[in-house]
Design a protein around this motif. Structure first.
Motif, PDB file in Angstrom:
ATOM      1  N   SER A 190     -49.871  21.625   5.426  1.00  7.56           N
ATOM      2  CA  SER A 190     -49.805  22.091   6.662  1.00  7.56           C
ATOM      3  C   SER A 190     -50.109  23.671   6.692  1.00  7.56           C
ATOM      4  N   ALA A 191     -49.574  24.486   5.458  1.00  3.21           N
ATOM      5  CA  ALA A 191     -50.098  25.844   5.314  1.00  3.21           C
ATOM      6  C   ALA A 191     -51.226  25.818   4.714  1.00  3.21           C
ATOM      7  N   VAL A 227     -40.209  14.183   1.382  1.00  2.64           N
ATOM      8  CA  VAL A 227     -41.061  14.192   2.686  1.00  2.64           C
ATOM      9  C   VAL A 227     -41.379  15.662   3.165  1.00  2.64           C
ATOM     10  N   ALA A 228     -40.569  16.483   2.952  1.00  4.08           N
ATOM     11  CA  ALA A 228     -40.955  18.093   3.638  1.00  4.08           C
ATOM     12  C   ALA A 228     -41.843  18.709   2.866  1.00  4.08           C
ATOM     13  N   THR A 229     -41.864  18.459   1.505  1.00  2.83           N
ATOM     14  CA  THR A 229     -42.511  19.223   0.623  1.00  2.83           C
ATOM     15  C   THR A 229     -44.096  19.289   0.792  1.00  2.83           C
ATOM     16  N   SER A 278     -56.778  31.078  16.299  1.00  2.00           N
ATOM     17  CA  SER A 278     -56.104  31.086  17.307  1.00  2.00           C
ATOM     18  C   SER A 278     -55.214  29.677  17.065  1.00  2.00           C
ATOM     19  N   ILE A 279     -55.766  28.704  16.567  1.00  2.00           N
ATOM     20  CA  ILE A 279     -54.671  27.500  16.313  1.00  2.00           C
ATOM     21  C   ILE A 279     -53.918  27.865  15.050  1.00  2.00           C
ATOM     22  N   ALA A 280     -54.115  28.437  14.172  1.00  2.00           N
ATOM     23  CA  ALA A 280     -53.313  29.091  12.950  1.00  2.00           C
ATOM     24  C   ALA A 280     -51.977  30.190  13.437  1.00  2.00           C
ATOM     25  N   ALA A 308     -45.029  28.736   1.849  1.00  2.00           N
ATOM     26  CA  ALA A 308     -46.255  28.333   1.393  1.00  2.00           C
ATOM     27  C   ALA A 308     -47.478  29.093   1.866  1.00  2.00           C
ATOM     28  N   ASP A 309     -47.277  29.451   3.355  1.00  2.00           N
ATOM     29  CA  ASP A 309     -48.016  30.150   3.956  1.00  2.00           C
ATOM     30  C   ASP A 309     -48.175  31.505   3.578  1.00  2.00           C
TER      31      ASP A 309
END
Length: 285
Positions: free
Chosen positions: A89-90, A81-83, A100-102, A161-162
């Motif tokens: 999301s990254a 689920v998390a992967t 700004s949102i990032a 990942a980010d």
């Protein structure tokens, strides 16, 4: 110039000393686990820990296979689920979201990463478990453990990942833009291959945290020593078993708990070795 070299030499010596201390601590922990596990291993051997009928140390039954399966099930479910949630999301944060949102997203994820595990477990105990129990009693179950662990390892995967995406060479992105590739085609065909070593490392680190988690799964999984046959059945992990029984365990019972700790240590060491190999492959690509 002489002062520069002296300070540089001092820094190298300090770093080497820190590395030696860190390595010595790991070795001492491993030696301690082996020493404490030897009494029961010498008397009953290793095989009964996987072949005994059940886990009843008072009756000299030491099978922790159900707890091993429970650990693997809850870890695998959380990773599944998390992967995708963490990586996608990254991607959104790095290539789609306004700055700004990032920035706000990163702060929120870092806040989640810093929350103590007992906070997740307490929330799961008072909110998530009763919610699941309304649909399928008793509520404390494998599903609850998967949900809580997903929240706990999501920040690790997302932030890793980010960081991996941020290190992708700008020339790759410019070349993809020159070829007329869409944004998603660039992410899928250029960014993912370029950042794969960092992504795999993040997955392994997340897996290591999920395997080693204790308090949260102890509070929401029901702590029944059995192999769960569905997502709604209670179960117990190896770490939860150590936390629950170490306070009163004596003799071979106590030594058997150290055997399970030694098994967890071996799993973590294997994961760290895999992460190191993947990181080196990324460096030499």
């Amino acid at each position: 110039m002489l002062n520069f070299f002296r300070s540089d030499t001092l820094l190298i010596s300090i770093l080497q000393g820190c590395a030696v201390v860190a390595g010595a601590i790991v070795v001492l922990i491993l030696v301690f686990l082996i020493t404490e596990a030897l009494p029961v291993l010498g008397q009953v051997g290793l095989l009964p820990f996987f072949t005994d009928p059940s886990w009843h140390p008072a009756e000299s039954l030491y099978n922790f296979t159900p707890m091993l399966w429970g650990t693997l099930f809850v870890t695998a479910g959380a990773m599944v689920v998390a992967t995708p949630l963490g990586i996608l999301s990254a991607v959104f944060c790095q290539y789609y979201a306004p700055s700004s949102i990032a920035g706000l997203y990163r702060r929120l994820i870092e806040l989640l990463a810093g929350m103590p595990s007992v906070v997740y477990g307490f929330w799961g105990l008072v909110e998530l478990v009763p919610l699941i129990g309304r649909f399928q009693p008793p509520g404390a179950s494998l599903l609850a453990g998967i949900a809580i662990l997903t929240l706990m390892i999501l920040p690790t995967i997302a932030l890793t990942a980010d960081a991996s995406f941020a290190k992708v060479a700008p020339e790759y992105l410019k070349g993809a833009a020159a070829l007329g590739l869409s944004r998603w085609a660039t992410v899928r065909g250029v960014v993912f291959p370029a950042a794969k070593s960092g992504l795999f490392t993040g997955l392994i680190l997340g897996t290591g945290r999920a395997i080693g988690e204790t308090m949260a799964v102890l509070m929401v999984c029901g702590n029944v020593v059995q192999i769960p046959k569905s997502l709604f059945e209670p179960m117990r992990t190896l770490t939860a078993n150590i936390a629950l029984e170490m306070a009163y365990a004596m003799g071979n019972h106590r030594s058997a708990l150290f055997v399970s700790g030694l098994l967890l240590m071996a799993i973590i060491l294997v994961l760290v070795a895999i992460a190191e190999m993947i990181s080196k492959e990324g460096i030499y690509e």
